[in-house]
Design an enzyme around this catalytic site. Structure first.
Site, short mmCIF file in Angstrom:
data_model
loop_
_atom_site.label_atom_id
_atom_site.label_comp_id
_atom_site.label_asym_id
_atom_site.label_seq_id
_atom_site.Cartn_x
_atom_site.Cartn_y
_atom_site.Cartn_z
N LEU A 119 0.82 -1.25 -0.15
CA LEU A 119 -0.08 -0.15 0.11
C LEU A 119 0.72 1.27 0.03
CD1 LEU A 119 -2.30 -1.16 2.99
CD2 LEU A 119 -2.62 -1.40 0.28
N MET A 168 8.76 -2.76 -5.71
CA MET A 168 8.48 -1.70 -5.78
C MET A 168 7.90 -0.81 -4.53
SD MET A 168 8.58 0.64 -8.24
CE MET A 168 8.51 2.22 -7.31
N LYS A 169 7.48 -1.35 -3.60
CA LYS A 169 7.05 -0.92 -2.39
C LYS A 169 8.43 -0.50 -1.46
CE LYS A 169 4.84 0.23 1.15
NZ LYS A 169 3.97 1.64 1.49
N LEU A 170 9.13 -1.22 -1.52
CA LEU A 170 10.53 -1.16 -0.74
C LEU A 170 11.14 -0.11 -1.46
CD1 LEU A 170 11.93 -4.77 -0.01
CD2 LEU A 170 10.85 -3.19 1.37
N ASN A 173 9.36 3.15 -0.14
CA ASN A 173 9.67 3.21 1.13
C ASN A 173 11.16 3.80 1.51
OD1 ASN A 173 6.99 2.87 1.70
ND2 ASN A 173 7.34 1.39 3.25
#
Length: 295
Positions: A119, A168-170, A173
């Site tokens: 998310l 992609m989320k890492l 973030n």
């Protein structure tokens, strides 16, 4: 309609589950520590499962919103044994891509599809159905799950196959936690040199250096709103640890990632309570490390 299960109806999961329910999907939830979100969803029409196995047997698609990979792995242990062939598991956690690949393979061997859909956004956006989702899934699985994702996500980016969403989320973030570490150090330096936090903010706010993350960070640093950005220091450290592992696996030099991780490790290991202290509170830990009293 697809029967949806939701494991982890906390800060983010409650809003997501409420939007799935509002869209007309049959929804089954399970309680963990905090009963209030479950009670609210049941009052809105959801069914409460007595345990995870019962939820797995009752649902075609199961969402997971958990703190990280160890918890996701424990949940998948039950799902892989109890879900029917043709089901789909959607991991909305920020997880380690190495673990994600392993969980996807375990489920595929039982004929169960996998989606990683971490998310982007805040609990307020979750309640409004305006989250961003970075999705890793096979094309045919994505086509089936997309209508459900649209109930809680305003922006959906299908970035590749299983584990690509978590990769992609890492990276996302990495940028966000990097901003937080930079802001905390910049404010410490502003205070130490006599400029002060408010002078710093008066110049940066509205400039090219401003952004949504800056504004929620300064919601605490300047305005004192402890809940301006409800993402814990513990989760920030966890995500930067996963990023380090991803960089190591790819044999990519990641010195900035290490520096950012160390900022959050300092906070967590010098009293940062993951249940109470959020990313903008990093400004207090960096200040104290430099002998600055922000009170």
């Amino acid at each position: 309609m697809e029967k949806i299960g939701f494991v982890g109806v906390g800060l983010m999961g409650h809003g997501m589950a409420a939007n799935i329910l509002a869209a007309g999907y049959p929804l089954t939830v399970i309680a963990h520590r905090n009963r209030a979100p479950v009670d609210d969803l049941v009052a809105k029409g959801a069914t409460e499962a007595k345990d995870l196995a019962a939820l797995a047997r009752a649902c075609d698609i199961v969402h997971i919103c958990a703190p990280g990979s160890p918890q996701v792995e424990g949940i998948v242990d039950v799902l892989v044994a109890e879900m029917a062939e043709g089901g789909i598991v959607v991991d909305c956690s920020t997880s380690n891509p190495v673990s994600t690949e392993a969980q996807a393979a375990r489920l595929a061997a039982k004929g169960i599809g996998w989606v990683d859909a971490p998310l982007g956004g805040t609990p307020v956006q979750a309640e409004a159905g305006e989250l961003a989702a970075m999705v890793g899934a096979e094309p045919e699985v994505f086509a089936r799950i997309e209508p459900v994702l649209k109930t809680w996500a305003g922006t959906i980016a299908h970035v590749g196959g299983p584990a690509d969403g978590h990769r992609m989320k890492l990276l996302n973030n990495f940028l966000a936690m990097g901003y937080g570490a930079l802001y905390a150090e910049a404010l410490a330096l502003a205070e130490k040199t006599g400029l002060g936090t408010r002078t710093f903010d008066s110049v940066i706010r509205g400039s090219r250096m401003d952004c949504g993350f800056y504004q929620t960070f300064m919601g605490y640093a300047v305005e004192g709103n402890r809940e301006a950005h409800k993402f814990t220091l513990t989760n920030a450290l966890k995500d930067m640890t996963y990023l380090s592992a991803m960089a190591g696996g790819a044999q990519v030099s990641n010195p900035m990632g290490a520096a950012i991780r160390n900022s959050y490790a300092l906070a967590v290991n010098t009293g940062g309570d993951g249940g109470e202290d959020y990313v903008p509170h990093l400004v207090d830990f960096i200040a104290r490390a430099n002998g600055i009293d922000r009170d």
